[in-house]
Design a protein around this motif. Structure first.
Motif, PDB file in Angstrom:
ATOM      1  N   ARG A   8     -16.544  -7.824 -30.813  1.00  0.00           N
ATOM      2  CA  ARG A   8     -16.061  -8.279 -31.504  1.00  0.00           C
ATOM      3  C   ARG A   8     -15.325  -9.106 -31.597  1.00  0.00           C
ATOM      4  O   ARG A   8     -14.664  -9.643 -30.499  1.00  0.00           O
ATOM      5  CB  ARG A   8     -16.077  -7.100 -33.091  1.00  0.00           C
ATOM      6  CG  ARG A   8     -14.172  -6.945 -32.533  1.00  0.00           C
ATOM      7  CD  ARG A   8     -13.977  -5.813 -33.724  1.00  0.00           C
ATOM      8  NE  ARG A   8     -13.158  -5.107 -33.276  1.00  0.00           N
ATOM      9  CZ  ARG A   8     -10.944  -5.237 -33.048  1.00  0.00           C
ATOM     10  NH1 ARG A   8     -11.070  -6.418 -33.806  1.00  0.00           N
ATOM     11  NH2 ARG A   8     -10.442  -4.483 -32.658  1.00  0.00           N
ATOM     12  N   LEU A   9     -15.297 -10.044 -32.841  1.00  0.00           N
ATOM     13  CA  LEU A   9     -14.020 -11.246 -32.449  1.00  0.00           C
ATOM     14  C   LEU A   9     -12.670 -11.672 -32.725  1.00  0.00           C
ATOM     15  O   LEU A   9     -12.311 -10.164 -34.195  1.00  0.00           O
ATOM     16  CB  LEU A   9     -14.179 -12.292 -33.236  1.00  0.00           C
ATOM     17  CG  LEU A   9     -15.755 -13.437 -33.383  1.00  0.00           C
ATOM     18  CD1 LEU A   9     -15.937 -13.700 -33.915  1.00  0.00           C
ATOM     19  CD2 LEU A   9     -15.913 -14.287 -31.572  1.00  0.00           C
ATOM     20  N   THR A  10     -11.553 -11.477 -31.488  1.00  0.00           N
ATOM     21  CA  THR A  10     -10.216 -10.972 -32.213  1.00  0.00           C
ATOM     22  C   THR A  10      -9.543 -12.064 -32.047  1.00  0.00           C
ATOM     23  O   THR A  10      -9.846 -12.843 -30.696  1.00  0.00           O
ATOM     24  CB  THR A  10     -10.141  -9.833 -30.748  1.00  0.00           C
ATOM     25  OG1 THR A  10     -10.558  -8.530 -31.331  1.00  0.00           O
ATOM     26  CG2 THR A  10      -8.487  -9.128 -30.880  1.00  0.00           C
ATOM     27  N   LEU A  11      -8.676 -12.033 -32.283  1.00  0.00           N
ATOM     28  CA  LEU A  11      -7.509 -13.605 -32.649  1.00  0.00           C
ATOM     29  C   LEU A  11      -6.185 -13.065 -32.507  1.00  0.00           C
ATOM     30  O   LEU A  11      -5.542 -11.833 -32.690  1.00  0.00           O
ATOM     31  CB  LEU A  11      -7.694 -14.070 -33.892  1.00  0.00           C
ATOM     32  CG  LEU A  11      -7.922 -15.164 -34.323  1.00  0.00           C
ATOM     33  CD1 LEU A  11      -7.800 -15.270 -36.022  1.00  0.00           C
ATOM     34  CD2 LEU A  11      -7.531 -16.045 -33.527  1.00  0.00           C
TER      35      LEU A  11
ATOM     36  N   ALA B 296     -13.979 -13.086 -27.518  1.00  0.00           N
ATOM     37  CA  ALA B 296     -15.683 -12.935 -28.049  1.00  0.00           C
ATOM     38  C   ALA B 296     -16.294 -12.809 -27.413  1.00  0.00           C
ATOM     39  O   ALA B 296     -16.244 -12.683 -26.558  1.00  0.00           O
ATOM     40  CB  ALA B 296     -16.269 -14.867 -28.851  1.00  0.00           C
ATOM     41  N   PRO B 297     -17.781 -11.633 -27.443  1.00  0.00           N
ATOM     42  CA  PRO B 297     -18.345 -11.447 -27.221  1.00  0.00           C
ATOM     43  C   PRO B 297     -19.274 -13.266 -26.395  1.00  0.00           C
ATOM     44  O   PRO B 297     -19.793 -14.516 -26.595  1.00  0.00           O
ATOM     45  CB  PRO B 297     -19.760 -10.568 -27.509  1.00  0.00           C
ATOM     46  CG  PRO B 297     -18.543 -10.287 -29.085  1.00  0.00           C
ATOM     47  CD  PRO B 297     -16.999 -11.341 -28.977  1.00  0.00           C
ATOM     48  N   PRO B 298     -20.151 -12.395 -25.604  1.00  0.00           N
ATOM     49  CA  PRO B 298     -20.331 -14.194 -24.911  1.00  0.00           C
ATOM     50  C   PRO B 298     -21.437 -14.165 -25.146  1.00  0.00           C
ATOM     51  O   PRO B 298     -22.451 -15.711 -25.518  1.00  0.00           O
ATOM     52  CB  PRO B 298     -21.219 -13.108 -23.075  1.00  0.00           C
ATOM     53  CG  PRO B 298     -20.561 -11.954 -22.721  1.00  0.00           C
ATOM     54  CD  PRO B 298     -20.305 -11.574 -24.442  1.00  0.00           C
ATOM     55  N   HIS B 299     -22.618 -13.406 -26.393  1.00  0.00           N
ATOM     56  CA  HIS B 299     -23.312 -14.497 -27.382  1.00  0.00           C
ATOM     57  C   HIS B 299     -23.344 -15.293 -28.709  1.00  0.00           C
ATOM     58  O   HIS B 299     -23.945 -15.522 -29.159  1.00  0.00           O
ATOM     59  CB  HIS B 299     -24.451 -12.892 -27.563  1.00  0.00           C
ATOM     60  CG  HIS B 299     -23.967 -12.534 -28.731  1.00  0.00           C
ATOM     61  ND1 HIS B 299     -23.048 -11.373 -27.570  1.00  0.00           N
ATOM     62  CD2 HIS B 299     -23.619 -11.953 -29.747  1.00  0.00           C
ATOM     63  CE1 HIS B 299     -22.784 -10.557 -28.790  1.00  0.00           C
ATOM     64  NE2 HIS B 299     -23.263 -10.911 -30.354  1.00  0.00           N
ATOM     65  N   VAL B 300     -22.003 -15.518 -28.974  1.00  0.00           N
ATOM     66  CA  VAL B 300     -21.317 -15.578 -30.254  1.00  0.00           C
ATOM     67  C   VAL B 300     -21.758 -17.086 -30.337  1.00  0.00           C
ATOM     68  O   VAL B 300     -20.819 -17.752 -29.600  1.00  0.00           O
ATOM     69  CB  VAL B 300     -20.600 -14.671 -30.321  1.00  0.00           C
ATOM     70  CG1 VAL B 300     -19.468 -15.720 -31.949  1.00  0.00           C
ATOM     71  CG2 VAL B 300     -20.192 -13.019 -30.972  1.00  0.00           C
TER      72      VAL B 300
ATOM     73  N   ALA C  30     -19.607 -22.474 -33.686  1.00  0.00           N
ATOM     74  CA  ALA C  30     -20.256 -22.725 -34.460  1.00  0.00           C
ATOM     75  C   ALA C  30     -19.174 -21.391 -35.259  1.00  0.00           C
ATOM     76  O   ALA C  30     -18.376 -21.499 -35.982  1.00  0.00           O
ATOM     77  CB  ALA C  30     -21.126 -22.713 -35.145  1.00  0.00           C
ATOM     78  N   PHE C  31     -19.651 -20.014 -34.997  1.00  0.00           N
ATOM     79  CA  PHE C  31     -19.253 -19.032 -35.874  1.00  0.00           C
ATOM     80  C   PHE C  31     -18.117 -18.391 -35.929  1.00  0.00           C
ATOM     81  O   PHE C  31     -16.846 -18.358 -36.418  1.00  0.00           O
ATOM     82  CB  PHE C  31     -20.455 -17.499 -35.085  1.00  0.00           C
ATOM     83  CG  PHE C  31     -20.196 -16.266 -36.267  1.00  0.00           C
ATOM     84  CD1 PHE C  31     -20.773 -16.438 -36.812  1.00  0.00           C
ATOM     85  CD2 PHE C  31     -19.539 -15.628 -35.808  1.00  0.00           C
ATOM     86  CE1 PHE C  31     -20.567 -15.049 -37.992  1.00  0.00           C
ATOM     87  CE2 PHE C  31     -19.056 -14.636 -36.197  1.00  0.00           C
ATOM     88  CZ  PHE C  31     -19.176 -14.118 -37.414  1.00  0.00           C
ATOM     89  N   ALA C  32     -17.390 -18.778 -34.296  1.00  0.00           N
ATOM     90  CA  ALA C  32     -16.449 -17.958 -33.967  1.00  0.00           C
ATOM     91  C   ALA C  32     -15.551 -19.274 -34.588  1.00  0.00           C
ATOM     92  O   ALA C  32     -13.964 -19.079 -34.587  1.00  0.00           O
ATOM     93  CB  ALA C  32     -16.352 -18.312 -32.070  1.00  0.00           C
ATOM     94  N   HIS C  33     -16.211 -20.315 -34.637  1.00  0.00           N
ATOM     95  CA  HIS C  33     -15.110 -21.562 -35.046  1.00  0.00           C
ATOM     96  C   HIS C  33     -14.835 -21.038 -36.726  1.00  0.00           C
ATOM     97  O   HIS C  33     -13.764 -21.268 -37.769  1.00  0.00           O
ATOM     98  CB  HIS C  33     -15.703 -23.054 -35.521  1.00  0.00           C
ATOM     99  CG  HIS C  33     -15.080 -23.997 -36.218  1.00  0.00           C
ATOM    100  ND1 HIS C  33     -15.558 -25.099 -37.406  1.00  0.00           N
ATOM    101  CD2 HIS C  33     -14.383 -25.217 -35.022  1.00  0.00           C
ATOM    102  CE1 HIS C  33     -14.197 -25.362 -37.565  1.00  0.00           C
ATOM    103  NE2 HIS C  33     -13.874 -25.896 -37.228  1.00  0.00           N
ATOM    104  N   ASP C  34     -15.350 -21.347 -37.595  1.00  0.00           N
ATOM    105  CA  ASP C  34     -15.304 -20.289 -39.004  1.00  0.00           C
ATOM    106  C   ASP C  34     -14.875 -19.447 -38.742  1.00  0.00           C
ATOM    107  O   ASP C  34     -14.283 -19.242 -39.980  1.00  0.00           O
ATOM    108  CB  ASP C  34     -16.720 -20.261 -39.556  1.00  0.00           C
ATOM    109  CG  ASP C  34     -17.962 -21.051 -39.696  1.00  0.00           C
ATOM    110  OD1 ASP C  34     -17.343 -22.580 -39.803  1.00  0.00           O
ATOM    111  OD2 ASP C  34     -19.290 -20.834 -39.726  1.00  0.00           O
ATOM    112  N   PHE C  35     -14.898 -18.267 -37.946  1.00  0.00           N
ATOM    113  CA  PHE C  35     -13.839 -17.828 -38.272  1.00  0.00           C
ATOM    114  C   PHE C  35     -12.387 -17.731 -38.211  1.00  0.00           C
ATOM    115  O   PHE C  35     -11.100 -16.803 -39.118  1.00  0.00           O
ATOM    116  CB  PHE C  35     -13.748 -15.907 -36.673  1.00  0.00           C
ATOM    117  CG  PHE C  35     -13.276 -14.773 -36.851  1.00  0.00           C
ATOM    118  CD1 PHE C  35     -13.553 -13.958 -37.458  1.00  0.00           C
ATOM    119  CD2 PHE C  35     -12.489 -14.565 -35.753  1.00  0.00           C
ATOM    120  CE1 PHE C  35     -13.429 -13.062 -37.540  1.00  0.00           C
ATOM    121  CE2 PHE C  35     -11.628 -13.859 -36.200  1.00  0.00           C
ATOM    122  CZ  PHE C  35     -11.709 -12.817 -36.365  1.00  0.00           C
TER     123      PHE C  35
END
Length: 252
Positions: free
Chosen positions: A40-43, A56-60, A63-68
């Motif tokens: 999962r995404l972890t800040l 972040a996982p390699p496949h994310v 753009a999705f990480a940016h929104d997160f």
């Protein structure tokens, strides 16, 4: 027909990824770190480096990480605001030395580099000679010398107690590890340990020397540490509460 097996090419390294986050009219760059085992995404706001990273996982998709990251803007801002204030090595700053606060005093006309003393009010001070632009380096050099002296003495003590040999002692400024022991017996420590109470530096020396007998953190290892350093839990509790604060000293 014979088919010749083709060797697989090593994967192409992924270019560095960043996400820009606007905070209070300033742009913050959030480093994206891809980890193959991440699910999962972890800040994370790192107190030592005073920066923000996203694992972040390699496949994310980026753009999705940016929104997160954008959705967690306020969380990031609050964490950064709560970081301890940075303390530069300059006249008037108060820094800990062996756990005791010392005020930095500039002594431009004095000879030497840096030394400790007590002022007229009975306050411990760290006197620094020379020109003002050289003060940060001279303060840090003094702390490193003190750290090497204290760590060398503690390592000798615990090496004798555990009847082991050790190699070189190296000082570093690591953000995530206070000490380490190589398979060859070389020890490495953060020089910032000299700012902690003596029991903390003492424990870290015992911890790394004990790795000369047990290169793991199993039950036998902890028995060895507590055998020679009964204050282990006191030191660990101090590091959990105050360890990250040591990285705020010396900021430019």
């Amino acid at each position: 027909m014979l088919f010749r097996r083709q060797d697989r090419k090593p994967p192409t390294p992924r270019a560095a990824e960043w996400i820009e986050l606007m905070l209070d009219d300033e742009t913050l760059r959030v480093a994206v770190r891809r980890h193959p085992q991440a699910r999962r995404l972890t800040l994370r706001v790192r107190a030592a480096a005073r920066d923000v990273t996203l694992t972040a996982p390699p496949h994310v998709p980026l753009a999705f990480a940016h929104d997160f990251v954008q959705r967690h803007r306020e969380w990031v801002r609050l964490r950064l605001v709560r970081l301890p204030q940075q303390v530069p090595f300059e006249p008037g700053s108060v820094i800990p030395l062996h756990g005791t606060p010392h005020r930095i005093v500039h002594c431009p006309g004095a000879r030497g580099t840096a030394w400790t003393a007590v002022n007229a009010e009975g306050e411990p001070v760290l006197c620094v000679a020379g020109e003002a632009p050289h003060m940060p380096r001279r303060v840090q050099d003094h702390l490193k010398r003190e750290a090497r002296r204290a760590l060398a003495a503690a390592v000798r003590h615990y090496a004798a107690a555990l009847k082991v040999d050790v190699g070189r002692i190296t000082l570093r400024d690591t953000a995530s590890r206070w000490g380490s022991c190589s398979a060859q017996g070389d020890l490495s420590f953060s020089w910032r340990l000299v700012m902690a109470p003596p029991v903390v530096l003492d424990y870290l020396a015992a911890h790394e020397v004990a790795h000369r007998l047990e290169m793991n953190h199993g039950p036998r290892f902890w028995r060895l540490v507590e055998q020679v350093c009964p204050a282990r839990r006191e030191a660990e509790a101090w590091l959990r509460r105050h360890g990250s604060d040591l990285h705020r000293y010396g900021a430019e």
